[in-house]
Design a protein around this motif. Structure first.
Motif, PDB file in Angstrom:
ATOM      1  N   LYS A 164      32.658  37.733  54.857  1.00 57.11           N
ATOM      2  CA  LYS A 164      32.457  38.739  53.806  1.00 57.11           C
ATOM      3  C   LYS A 164      33.786  39.312  53.329  1.00 57.11           C
ATOM      4  CE  LYS A 164      27.769  40.154  55.061  1.00 57.11           C
ATOM      5  NZ  LYS A 164      26.896  41.290  55.473  1.00 57.11           N
ATOM      6  N   VAL A 165      34.726  39.497  54.260  1.00 58.57           N
ATOM      7  CA  VAL A 165      36.054  39.976  53.870  1.00 58.57           C
ATOM      8  C   VAL A 165      36.746  38.931  52.995  1.00 58.57           C
ATOM      9  CG1 VAL A 165      38.368  40.546  54.713  1.00 58.57           C
ATOM     10  CG2 VAL A 165      36.339  41.516  55.831  1.00 58.57           C
ATOM     11  N   LEU A 166      36.622  37.680  53.370  1.00 55.56           N
ATOM     12  CA  LEU A 166      37.238  36.620  52.558  1.00 55.56           C
ATOM     13  C   LEU A 166      36.626  36.581  51.162  1.00 55.56           C
ATOM     14  CD1 LEU A 166      37.677  33.636  55.053  1.00 55.56           C
ATOM     15  CD2 LEU A 166      39.401  35.256  54.235  1.00 55.56           C
ATOM     16  N   LEU A 167      35.327  36.800  51.077  1.00 57.57           N
ATOM     17  CA  LEU A 167      34.671  36.786  49.769  1.00 57.57           C
ATOM     18  C   LEU A 167      35.077  37.977  48.910  1.00 57.57           C
ATOM     19  CD1 LEU A 167      31.074  35.570  50.688  1.00 57.57           C
ATOM     20  CD2 LEU A 167      32.805  34.360  49.342  1.00 57.57           C
ATOM     21  N   TYR A 168      35.602  39.019  49.513  1.00 61.76           N
ATOM     22  CA  TYR A 168      36.128  40.143  48.746  1.00 61.76           C
ATOM     23  C   TYR A 168      37.444  39.765  48.081  1.00 61.76           C
ATOM     24  CZ  TYR A 168      38.009  44.739  47.604  1.00 61.76           C
ATOM     25  OH  TYR A 168      38.550  45.819  46.946  1.00 61.76           O
ATOM     26  N   HIS A 169      38.229  38.948  48.777  1.00 63.28           N
ATOM     27  CA  HIS A 169      39.566  38.608  48.290  1.00 63.28           C
ATOM     28  C   HIS A 169      39.621  37.278  47.548  1.00 63.28           C
ATOM     29  CE1 HIS A 169      41.712  41.894  50.331  1.00 63.28           C
ATOM     30  NE2 HIS A 169      40.854  41.716  51.319  1.00 63.28           N
ATOM     31  N   PHE A 170      38.637  36.398  47.776  1.00 62.98           N
ATOM     32  CA  PHE A 170      38.640  35.071  47.156  1.00 62.98           C
ATOM     33  C   PHE A 170      37.253  34.768  46.604  1.00 62.98           C
ATOM     34  CE2 PHE A 170      41.686  35.201  50.629  1.00 62.98           C
ATOM     35  CZ  PHE A 170      42.859  34.764  50.004  1.00 62.98           C
ATOM     36  N   ASP A 171      37.196  33.776  45.733  1.00 62.70           N
ATOM     37  CA  ASP A 171      35.925  33.418  45.116  1.00 62.70           C
ATOM     38  C   ASP A 171      35.186  32.343  45.896  1.00 62.70           C
ATOM     39  OD1 ASP A 171      36.303  35.239  43.120  1.00 62.70           O
ATOM     40  OD2 ASP A 171      37.081  33.803  41.664  1.00 62.70           O
ATOM     41  N   GLY A 172      35.271  32.368  47.206  1.00 62.89           N
ATOM     42  CA  GLY A 172      34.529  31.438  48.023  1.00 62.89           C
ATOM     43  C   GLY A 172      35.403  30.354  48.635  1.00 62.89           C
ATOM     44  N   ALA A 173      34.750  29.413  49.326  1.00 64.57           N
ATOM     45  CA  ALA A 173      35.465  28.378  50.071  1.00 64.57           C
ATOM     46  C   ALA A 173      36.293  27.482  49.167  1.00 64.57           C
ATOM     47  CB  ALA A 173      34.479  27.541  50.880  1.00 64.57           C
ATOM     48  N   ASP A 174      35.745  27.111  48.004  1.00 63.62           N
ATOM     49  CA  ASP A 174      36.479  26.215  47.109  1.00 63.62           C
ATOM     50  C   ASP A 174      37.761  26.866  46.603  1.00 63.62           C
ATOM     51  OD1 ASP A 174      34.387  24.527  47.499  1.00 63.62           O
ATOM     52  OD2 ASP A 174      33.668  24.545  45.420  1.00 63.62           O
ATOM     53  N   ASP A 175      37.658  28.120  46.185  1.00 59.55           N
ATOM     54  CA  ASP A 175      38.824  28.847  45.691  1.00 59.55           C
ATOM     55  C   ASP A 175      39.864  28.994  46.800  1.00 59.55           C
ATOM     56  OD1 ASP A 175      40.458  30.559  44.036  1.00 59.55           O
ATOM     57  OD2 ASP A 175      39.594  32.279  45.064  1.00 59.55           O
ATOM     58  N   LEU A 176      39.421  29.306  47.990  1.00 53.50           N
ATOM     59  CA  LEU A 176      40.332  29.483  49.118  1.00 53.50           C
ATOM     60  C   LEU A 176      41.007  28.161  49.475  1.00 53.50           C
ATOM     61  CD1 LEU A 176      41.433  31.478  51.169  1.00 53.50           C
ATOM     62  CD2 LEU A 176      39.392  31.083  52.564  1.00 53.50           C
ATOM     63  N   LEU A 177      40.247  27.081  49.432  1.00 52.66           N
ATOM     64  CA  LEU A 177      40.814  25.758  49.726  1.00 52.66           C
ATOM     65  C   LEU A 177      41.900  25.395  48.717  1.00 52.66           C
ATOM     66  CD1 LEU A 177      40.811  23.077  51.268  1.00 52.66           C
ATOM     67  CD2 LEU A 177      38.976  22.305  49.740  1.00 52.66           C
ATOM     68  N   VAL A 178      41.628  25.628  47.436  1.00 51.12           N
ATOM     69  CA  VAL A 178      42.615  25.318  46.399  1.00 51.12           C
ATOM     70  C   VAL A 178      43.882  26.152  46.599  1.00 51.12           C
ATOM     71  CG1 VAL A 178      43.129  25.496  43.931  1.00 51.12           C
ATOM     72  CG2 VAL A 178      40.949  24.529  44.692  1.00 51.12           C
ATOM     73  N   GLN A 179      43.719  27.450  46.845  1.00 48.06           N
ATOM     74  CA  GLN A 179      44.900  28.309  46.985  1.00 48.06           C
ATOM     75  C   GLN A 179      45.713  27.973  48.230  1.00 48.06           C
ATOM     76  OE1 GLN A 179      44.833  32.429  45.908  1.00 48.06           O
ATOM     77  NE2 GLN A 179      42.760  32.307  45.058  1.00 48.06           N
ATOM     78  N   ALA A 180      45.041  27.625  49.328  1.00 43.03           N
ATOM     79  CA  ALA A 180      45.764  27.232  50.538  1.00 43.03           C
ATOM     80  C   ALA A 180      46.485  25.907  50.324  1.00 43.03           C
ATOM     81  CB  ALA A 180      44.802  27.132  51.715  1.00 43.03           C
ATOM     82  N   THR A 181      45.850  24.991  49.612  1.00 46.19           N
ATOM     83  CA  THR A 181      46.486  23.704  49.318  1.00 46.19           C
ATOM     84  C   THR A 181      47.711  23.894  48.434  1.00 46.19           C
ATOM     85  OG1 THR A 181      44.341  22.574  49.494  1.00 46.19           O
ATOM     86  CG2 THR A 181      46.104  21.404  48.352  1.00 46.19           C
ATOM     87  N   VAL A 182      47.593  24.763  47.439  1.00 51.33           N
ATOM     88  CA  VAL A 182      48.734  25.076  46.567  1.00 51.33           C
ATOM     89  C   VAL A 182      49.893  25.629  47.396  1.00 51.33           C
ATOM     90  CG1 VAL A 182      49.541  26.675  44.784  1.00 51.33           C
ATOM     91  CG2 VAL A 182      47.433  25.384  44.440  1.00 51.33           C
TER      92      VAL A 182
END
Length: 212
Positions: free
Chosen positions: A63-81
Motif C-alpha cells: 500500500k505504501v508503494l502504491l502511494y508513491h508509484f502507479d503499481g508494479a509495472d511503473d515500479l519495474l520501469v523506474q527501477a530498470t531505468v
C-alpha cells in the motif's frame, strides 16, 4: 514470466508519482524506496517480480508503494531505468578514464566490456526481452532503453557531423550492440559475437574517416 499487476498500473497520468512528489520529504521517501527495489532487481532479476516482492525488498507494504508509484509495472520501469543509468555511468567512466579523446570506434570498444559483463547486464537484457514478449504492456521498457542510450551515443559522434548523420549512426550502433548482447546471452557463440563486434568497429572507423 510472472509480473504481478495492480489496479491502475500503466496509468499515463502517473498519479502515484504526483502524490509523492508534492513535497521534498515525499520525493526523498520515493527515491529511498526506489533505491531499495532497484537493488533487489539487480540481485534477483525480473522473473517473478511483483508488488509484494518489491515491498519486502523495500521494507514496507504494498500500500505504501502504491502511494508513491502507479503499481508494479511503473515500479519495474523506474527501477530498470535506474539500473540502466548506473550502467551508462560505468560505461562512460571506462571510456573517459584516461582523459584521451577517442574516435567513435575506440569509444565503442572501450564501453563494450562493461555492457557485456557488468552485474546488471542480465537484468537489463531481461527487460528488453519482456518488452518484446509483451509489447502492449511493457513497451516502455524498450522505449526507455533507446531514450537513455541515444543521447550518449549522439554526444560522442564527431561534432562536425549533421544531426541526421549522428542519429543514423547512433541508431545503428545501439541496434547492433543490442543484437550482439542478445546473441552473447542466448547462443554462447563468443567467437562469432567478437568477430561481429570487430566488424562494427571497422565500419565506424570507415564512417568517421569518410567525413574528415
Amino acid at each position: 514470466m510472472n509480473i504481478s499487476a495492480s489496479a491502475g498500473e500503466g496509468s499515463p497520468d502517473r498519479a502515484g508519482y504526483r502524490r509523492s512528489a508534492g513535497s521534498p520529504r515525499g520525493e526523498a521517501r520515493r527515491r529511498e524506496l526506489l533505491d531499495r527495489v532497484t537493488e533487489d532487481l539487480a540481485a534477483n532479476g525480473i522473473v517473478d517480480f511483483s508488488l509484494r516482492r518489491a515491498a519486502r525488498a523495500a521494507g514496507t507494504t504494498h500500500k505504501v508503494l502504491l502511494y508513491h508509484f502507479d503499481g508494479a509495472d511503473d515500479l519495474l520501469v523506474q527501477a530498470t531505468v535506474q539500473l540502466r543509468r548506473r550502467r551508462i555511468g560505468k560505461a562512460l567512466a571506462a571510456a573517459t578514464e584516461d582523459g584521451a579523446r577517442r574516435s567513435l570506434g575506440e569509444w565503442v570498444r572501450a564501453i563494450w566490456p562493461i555492457l557485456l559483463s557488468d552485474d546488471e547486464a542480465a537484468v537489463l537484457d531481461q527487460a528488453i526481452g519482456l518488452a518484446m514478449y509483451d509489447s502492449g504492456r511493457y513497451a516502455a521498457l524498450g522505449r526507455e532503453a533507446s531514450q537513455q542510450y541515444l543521447p550518449t551515443l549522439l554526444a560522442v559522434c564527431p561534432e562536425h557531423w549533421s544531426g541526421q548523420r549522428k542519429l543514423e549512426v547512433a541508431e545503428m550502433v545501439l541496434a547492433t550492440l543490442r543484437g550482439f548482447l542478445v546473441d552473447a546471452r542466448t547462443s554462447g557463440d563468443t567467437a562469432g559475437v567478437a568477430a561481429g563486434f570487430e566488424a562494427l568497429v571497422r565500419a565506424l572507423e570507415r564512417e568517421e574517416a569518410a567525413g574528415e
